[in-house]
Motif scaffolding. Structure first.
Motif, PDB file in Angstrom:
ATOM      1  N   VAL A 477      26.746  32.131  17.787  1.00  0.00           N
ATOM      2  CA  VAL A 477      26.016  33.145  17.039  1.00  0.00           C
ATOM      3  C   VAL A 477      26.687  33.305  15.679  1.00  0.00           C
ATOM      4  O   VAL A 477      27.908  33.416  15.594  1.00  0.00           O
ATOM      5  N   THR A 478      25.921  33.282  14.604  1.00  0.00           N
ATOM      6  CA  THR A 478      26.432  33.544  13.268  1.00  0.00           C
ATOM      7  C   THR A 478      26.293  35.022  12.977  1.00  0.00           C
ATOM      8  O   THR A 478      25.186  35.563  12.980  1.00  0.00           O
ATOM      9  N   LEU A 479      27.414  35.685  12.759  1.00  0.00           N
ATOM     10  CA  LEU A 479      27.425  37.137  12.595  1.00  0.00           C
ATOM     11  C   LEU A 479      27.933  37.496  11.202  1.00  0.00           C
ATOM     12  O   LEU A 479      28.920  36.935  10.728  1.00  0.00           O
ATOM     13  N   GLY A 480      27.273  38.449  10.572  1.00  0.00           N
ATOM     14  CA  GLY A 480      27.728  38.930   9.279  1.00  0.00           C
ATOM     15  C   GLY A 480      26.882  38.393   8.149  1.00  0.00           C
ATOM     16  O   GLY A 480      26.180  37.391   8.274  1.00  0.00           O
ATOM     17  N   ASP A 481      26.985  39.057   7.013  1.00  0.00           N
ATOM     18  CA  ASP A 481      26.245  38.639   5.833  1.00  0.00           C
ATOM     19  C   ASP A 481      27.003  39.117   4.610  1.00  0.00           C
ATOM     20  O   ASP A 481      27.828  40.034   4.696  1.00  0.00           O
ATOM     21  N   VAL A 482      26.748  38.502   3.479  1.00  0.00           N
ATOM     22  CA  VAL A 482      27.441  38.855   2.255  1.00  0.00           C
ATOM     23  C   VAL A 482      26.456  38.783   1.101  1.00  0.00           C
ATOM     24  O   VAL A 482      25.578  37.914   1.067  1.00  0.00           O
ATOM     25  N   VAL A 483      26.601  39.694   0.166  1.00  0.00           N
ATOM     26  CA  VAL A 483      25.755  39.692  -1.030  1.00  0.00           C
ATOM     27  C   VAL A 483      26.332  38.692  -2.022  1.00  0.00           C
ATOM     28  O   VAL A 483      27.480  38.823  -2.451  1.00  0.00           O
ATOM     29  N   ASN A 484      25.575  37.671  -2.360  1.00  0.00           N
ATOM     30  CA  ASN A 484      26.024  36.723  -3.374  1.00  0.00           C
ATOM     31  C   ASN A 484      25.187  36.759  -4.645  1.00  0.00           C
ATOM     32  O   ASN A 484      25.562  36.172  -5.651  1.00  0.00           O
ATOM     33  N   THR A 485      24.056  37.471  -4.608  1.00  0.00           N
ATOM     34  CA  THR A 485      23.193  37.597  -5.790  1.00  0.00           C
ATOM     35  C   THR A 485      22.473  38.933  -5.738  1.00  0.00           C
ATOM     36  O   THR A 485      22.035  39.361  -4.668  1.00  0.00           O
ATOM     37  N   ILE A 487      19.184  40.518  -7.454  1.00  0.00           N
ATOM     38  CA  ILE A 487      18.023  40.205  -8.287  1.00  0.00           C
ATOM     39  C   ILE A 487      17.804  41.345  -9.282  1.00  0.00           C
ATOM     40  O   ILE A 487      17.638  42.505  -8.888  1.00  0.00           O
ATOM     41  N   ASN A 488      17.834  41.012 -10.543  1.00  0.00           N
ATOM     42  CA  ASN A 488      17.561  41.994 -11.593  1.00  0.00           C
ATOM     43  C   ASN A 488      16.083  42.370 -11.511  1.00  0.00           C
ATOM     44  O   ASN A 488      15.211  41.560 -11.816  1.00  0.00           O
ATOM     45  N   GLU A 489      15.818  43.583 -11.079  1.00  0.00           N
ATOM     46  CA  GLU A 489      14.433  44.000 -10.859  1.00  0.00           C
ATOM     47  C   GLU A 489      13.675  44.204 -12.162  1.00  0.00           C
ATOM     48  O   GLU A 489      12.453  44.370 -12.157  1.00  0.00           O
ATOM     49  N   VAL A 490      14.384  44.172 -13.286  1.00  0.00           N
ATOM     50  CA  VAL A 490      13.715  44.296 -14.580  1.00  0.00           C
ATOM     51  C   VAL A 490      13.245  42.934 -15.077  1.00  0.00           C
ATOM     52  O   VAL A 490      12.099  42.762 -15.487  1.00  0.00           O
ATOM     53  N   THR A 491      14.153  41.941 -15.030  1.00  0.00           N
ATOM     54  CA  THR A 491      13.827  40.630 -15.591  1.00  0.00           C
ATOM     55  C   THR A 491      13.514  39.586 -14.529  1.00  0.00           C
ATOM     56  O   THR A 491      12.974  38.528 -14.849  1.00  0.00           O
ATOM     57  N   GLY A 492      13.862  39.859 -13.270  1.00  0.00           N
ATOM     58  CA  GLY A 492      13.642  38.887 -12.209  1.00  0.00           C
ATOM     59  C   GLY A 492      14.722  37.833 -12.095  1.00  0.00           C
ATOM     60  O   GLY A 492      14.630  36.932 -11.255  1.00  0.00           O
ATOM     61  N   LYS A 493      15.737  37.931 -12.897  1.00  0.00           N
ATOM     62  CA  LYS A 493      16.825  36.947 -12.883  1.00  0.00           C
ATOM     63  C   LYS A 493      17.837  37.285 -11.797  1.00  0.00           C
ATOM     64  O   LYS A 493      18.119  38.453 -11.519  1.00  0.00           O
ATOM     65  N   GLY A 494      18.408  36.252 -11.159  1.00  0.00           N
ATOM     66  CA  GLY A 494      19.454  36.464 -10.179  1.00  0.00           C
ATOM     67  C   GLY A 494      20.808  36.640 -10.849  1.00  0.00           C
ATOM     68  O   GLY A 494      21.242  35.778 -11.618  1.00  0.00           O
ATOM     69  N   VAL A 495      21.477  37.741 -10.570  1.00  0.00           N
ATOM     70  CA  VAL A 495      22.792  38.027 -11.137  1.00  0.00           C
ATOM     71  C   VAL A 495      23.841  37.705 -10.072  1.00  0.00           C
ATOM     72  O   VAL A 495      23.850  38.302  -8.993  1.00  0.00           O
ATOM     73  N   HIS A 496      24.701  36.760 -10.362  1.00  0.00           N
ATOM     74  CA  HIS A 496      25.694  36.315  -9.389  1.00  0.00           C
ATOM     75  C   HIS A 496      26.724  37.410  -9.107  1.00  0.00           C
ATOM     76  O   HIS A 496      27.163  38.113 -10.013  1.00  0.00           O
ATOM     77  N   VAL A 497      27.098  37.525  -7.847  1.00  0.00           N
ATOM     78  CA  VAL A 497      28.133  38.465  -7.417  1.00  0.00           C
ATOM     79  C   VAL A 497      29.390  37.659  -7.099  1.00  0.00           C
ATOM     80  O   VAL A 497      29.351  36.765  -6.250  1.00  0.00           O
ATOM     81  N   GLU A 498      30.491  37.967  -7.758  1.00  0.00           N
ATOM     82  CA  GLU A 498      31.720  37.208  -7.588  1.00  0.00           C
ATOM     83  C   GLU A 498      32.900  38.150  -7.383  1.00  0.00           C
ATOM     84  O   GLU A 498      32.943  39.234  -7.973  1.00  0.00           O
ATOM     85  N   VAL A 499      33.851  37.723  -6.568  1.00  0.00           N
ATOM     86  CA  VAL A 499      35.093  38.463  -6.392  1.00  0.00           C
ATOM     87  C   VAL A 499      36.144  37.880  -7.325  1.00  0.00           C
ATOM     88  O   VAL A 499      36.377  36.668  -7.324  1.00  0.00           O
ATOM     89  N   HIS A 500      36.738  38.744  -8.125  1.00  0.00           N
ATOM     90  CA  HIS A 500      37.870  38.298  -8.946  1.00  0.00           C
ATOM     91  C   HIS A 500      39.154  38.715  -8.234  1.00  0.00           C
ATOM     92  O   HIS A 500      39.301  39.874  -7.828  1.00  0.00           O
ATOM     93  N   PRO A 501      40.101  37.797  -8.066  1.00  0.00           N
ATOM     94  CA  PRO A 501      41.280  38.106  -7.237  1.00  0.00           C
ATOM     95  C   PRO A 501      42.165  39.217  -7.775  1.00  0.00           C
ATOM     96  O   PRO A 501      42.921  39.819  -7.012  1.00  0.00           O
ATOM     97  N   TRP A 502      42.103  39.518  -9.062  1.00  0.00           N
ATOM     98  CA  TRP A 502      42.993  40.537  -9.640  1.00  0.00           C
ATOM     99  C   TRP A 502      42.230  41.758 -10.146  1.00  0.00           C
ATOM    100  O   TRP A 502      42.775  42.563 -10.888  1.00  0.00           O
ATOM    101  N   MET A 503      40.970  41.917  -9.735  1.00  0.00           N
ATOM    102  CA  MET A 503      40.187  43.067 -10.181  1.00  0.00           C
ATOM    103  C   MET A 503      40.671  44.333  -9.480  1.00  0.00           C
ATOM    104  O   MET A 503      40.739  44.374  -8.244  1.00  0.00           O
ATOM    105  N   PRO A 504      41.005  45.390 -10.215  1.00  0.00           N
ATOM    106  CA  PRO A 504      41.403  46.648  -9.574  1.00  0.00           C
ATOM    107  C   PRO A 504      40.244  47.240  -8.778  1.00  0.00           C
ATOM    108  O   PRO A 504      39.094  47.236  -9.241  1.00  0.00           O
ATOM    109  N   GLN A 505      40.557  47.741  -7.595  1.00  0.00           N
ATOM    110  CA  GLN A 505      39.522  48.344  -6.764  1.00  0.00           C
ATOM    111  C   GLN A 505      38.859  49.494  -7.509  1.00  0.00           C
ATOM    112  O   GLN A 505      39.490  50.276  -8.199  1.00  0.00           O
ATOM    113  N   GLY A 506      37.547  49.592  -7.340  1.00  0.00           N
ATOM    114  CA  GLY A 506      36.794  50.674  -7.972  1.00  0.00           C
ATOM    115  C   GLY A 506      36.098  50.284  -9.246  1.00  0.00           C
ATOM    116  O   GLY A 506      35.392  51.094  -9.834  1.00  0.00           O
TER     117      GLY A 506
END
Length: 573
Positions: A477-485, A487-506
């Motif tokens: 069974v494949t469990l779990g999901d992650v947001v990777n894009t 969708i910009n509801e204004v323009t219809g373009k997919g905006v990529h979601v990325e984790v930066h390793p040194w980004m401060p939380q928040g």
């Protein structure tokens, strides 16, 4: 073990009168001849096969001697004892009995702790040292690196003209009639010239200067370290490799979080928080009540500026909690702060900054004191001034995205929405589009914030989302999901979601890599300009050490800050 002296073996003993040296020598020679003449038999595998046959088990019942004393005694009971005279045999046996008491080492076994406590064992050291050092540099890998010259990078910007509704330029109505006339006199001219033409358009623009800074880190390997490490690891090679990665990682953090001083036309220092309040309340589910507190709690805070520093301290606030309570530290954070850092002390009176200890940080405007408070570590007295901005520094991506020229900044001071997942970003996309027709390319997240966004889909009360767990043909069974894009509801373009390793939380900056504008003369919104790109320098040997440094000179340039934005103050779930 050395053999006992001949006089000890054959000299005075209860069984024999004193002997002269000649007799002692004769008996010793007799013993040595007997030892040399003793028969020796080495049992090989072929002998065993002949004696017992192939594949048969063999059992040995004879007990082997375990000490030096037992070995000598066993030898005298065999062929050696038969080959010497009874007087000599008695003399040797008597001497061994005396040595047994006088030299107890003859009785000691060789073990992992004897005769040395550390054992006579090999050291199973695997070479070389394992480099468990994460070193991702996604921004440095992605951003274009261009050649700079001089002391600063400069460019000119046309930020708007009539009809764009940007740059502060108002729109005008273009309609005319036959009698319409427009003043075409040059600005400041004394004589007005009117023509039957449509109204003139207007422009707005500005100059931008981004000063270059120099950067360097160094390392040293002493001769003793280099030469003592031979056969295990090349320490100079380790030093140079570590220096290279350290330089790249520090540049990565500068690209993300750096702040230059206002004296060099950068954003400058982050202000201290305001409105510090302390609220004692009962511990909620999942919280731990304060312990070890019987008097007041005194708190000072600073604005967090990421990896490189913080603002100056606020004045102290205090509260007297009761048993079973926690204390919420709440502030108003200024623009540019990535969160707050909290310093706490206890006492009937404020003990001062030397006894006020760092308790942690928060990515939004509240930090909860709970459990045992710190009594050591980093003291508030170490904060003697602002460290949020540096003269030898430039503004990084997160400060620019949260700065005064950013297209959109929203400090949530709350968790991401679960009733309408991603709504905060849709609001940002709409605001950026309304302002400058921006169409962002990616959002950078801290890992826990991206997880919170992904989890919001699972707990959403909205019927617009459905998650399906698929089962394969066997039992998996494949469990779990992650947001990777998103969708910009204004323009219809997919905006990529990325984790930066040194980004401060928040914090979640919204990035435009390119502009949706034809002929903008901007091929990349973000670029690194270096007068000298990163290089390594091996210094001449002037002492008993090998010394190296890195060096680079440059800055990060953002051509269009208004096409970028940020969501900040995301409460950690």
């Amino acid at each position: 073990m050395a053999l006992p002296k001949a006089q000890v073996l054959f000299g005075d003993s209860p069984e024999a009168p004193a002997l002269d040296n000649a007799e002692v020598s004769r008996r010793f020679d007799e013993l040595m001849k007997a030892i040399d003449a003793a028969p020796v038999r080495t049992l090989h595998q072929g002998d065993i096969a002949k004696a017992f046959g192939e594949g048969r088990g063999i059992e040995f019942n004879a007990q082997a001697p375990t000490t030096a004393f037992e070995a000598l005694t066993k030898s005298l009971e065999g062929d050696i004892g038969k080959a010497i005279s009874p007087d000599a045999l008695a003399s040797v046996t008597s001497a061994l009995e005396a040595l047994k008491a006088e030299q107890p080492d003859l009785m000691k076994d060789i073990t992992t702790s004897s005769p040395l406590s550390t054992g006579l064992v090999a050291y199973d050291l695997e070479a070389p040292a394992k480099m468990l050092t994460p070193r991702p540099t996604p921004l440095r890998n992605r951003l274009p690196r261009r050649k700079g010259i001089g002391l600063a990078h400069q460019f000119k910007v046309i930020s708007g003209f009539t009809g764009t509704a940007t740059g502060g330029v108002a729109n005008i109505h273009p309609g005319i009639v036959d009698t319409s006339q427009t003043n075409f006199a040059p600005s400041g001219a004394g004589n007005a010239l009117y023509y039957a033409r449509g109204p003139k358009i207007s422009y707005a623009g500005y100059d931008k200067t981004v000063a270059y800074s120099q950067f360097s880190v160094s390392d040293q390997v002493t001769w003793s370290a280099q030469y003592a490490g031979q056969g295990y690891q090349d320490i100079r090679q380790l030093s140079r490799t570590s220096l290279l990665y350290s330089s790249m990682l520090l540049e990565e953090r500068m690209l993300l979080l750096g702040r230059g001083t206002s004296a060099r036309n950068f954003l400058g220092a982050v202000a201290a928080p305001t409105g510090l309040t302390l609220t004692a309340r009962s511990a909620a589910a999942g919280e731990t009540a304060l312990s070890g507190v019987s008097t007041n709690i005194y708190v000072k805070v600073t604005s967090d500026a990421g990896d490189f520093g913080q603002s100056v301290l606020t004045s102290a606030a205090n509260v007297a909690p009761s048993g079973g309570q926690v204390v919420d530290v709440t502030v108003t954070l200024p623009a540019g702060a990535t969160g707050l850092r909290v310093y706490v002390s206890t006492g009937s009176a404020d003990p001062g900054d030397a006894s006020r200890w760092y308790a942690g940080r928060s990515g939004y405007n509240t930090f909860t004191l709970q459990g045992a408070l710190p009594t050591s570590g980093t003291a508030a007295s170490a904060i003697t001034g602002d460290t949020s901005a540096y003269t030898a520094g430039y503004d990084g991506i997160l400060p620019i995205c949260t700065g005064s020229d950013s297209g959109y900044v929203n400090r949530l001071n709350a968790a991401l929405s679960t009733s309408n997942p991603g709504s905060e970003f849709q609001t940002a996309f709409a605001a950026l589009y309304d302002a400058v027709k921006a169409d962002p390319d990616r959002v950078l997240f801290n890992g826990s914030d991206r997880k919170q966004l992904s989890d919001s889909l699972k707990t959403s009360s909205s019927s617009n989302y459905r998650m399906t767990i698929t089962q394969d043909q066997l039992t998996g069974v494949t469990l779990g999901d992650v947001v990777n894009t998103i969708i910009n509801e204004v323009t219809g373009k997919g905006v990529h979601v990325e984790v930066h390793p040194w980004m401060p939380q928040g914090n979640a900056p919204i990035i435009s890599d390119t502009l949706p504008l034809p002929d903008s003369e901007v091929s990349d919104v973000w670029a690194v300009y270096n007068v000298q790109d990163m290089m390594g320098v091996d210094w001449p040997v002037t002492q008993f050490a090998f010394e190296s440094s890195s060096y680079w000179m440059g800055a990060l340039v953002c051509y269009a800050p208004a096409w970028n934005g940020a969501i900040t103050g995301i409460q950690k779930a």
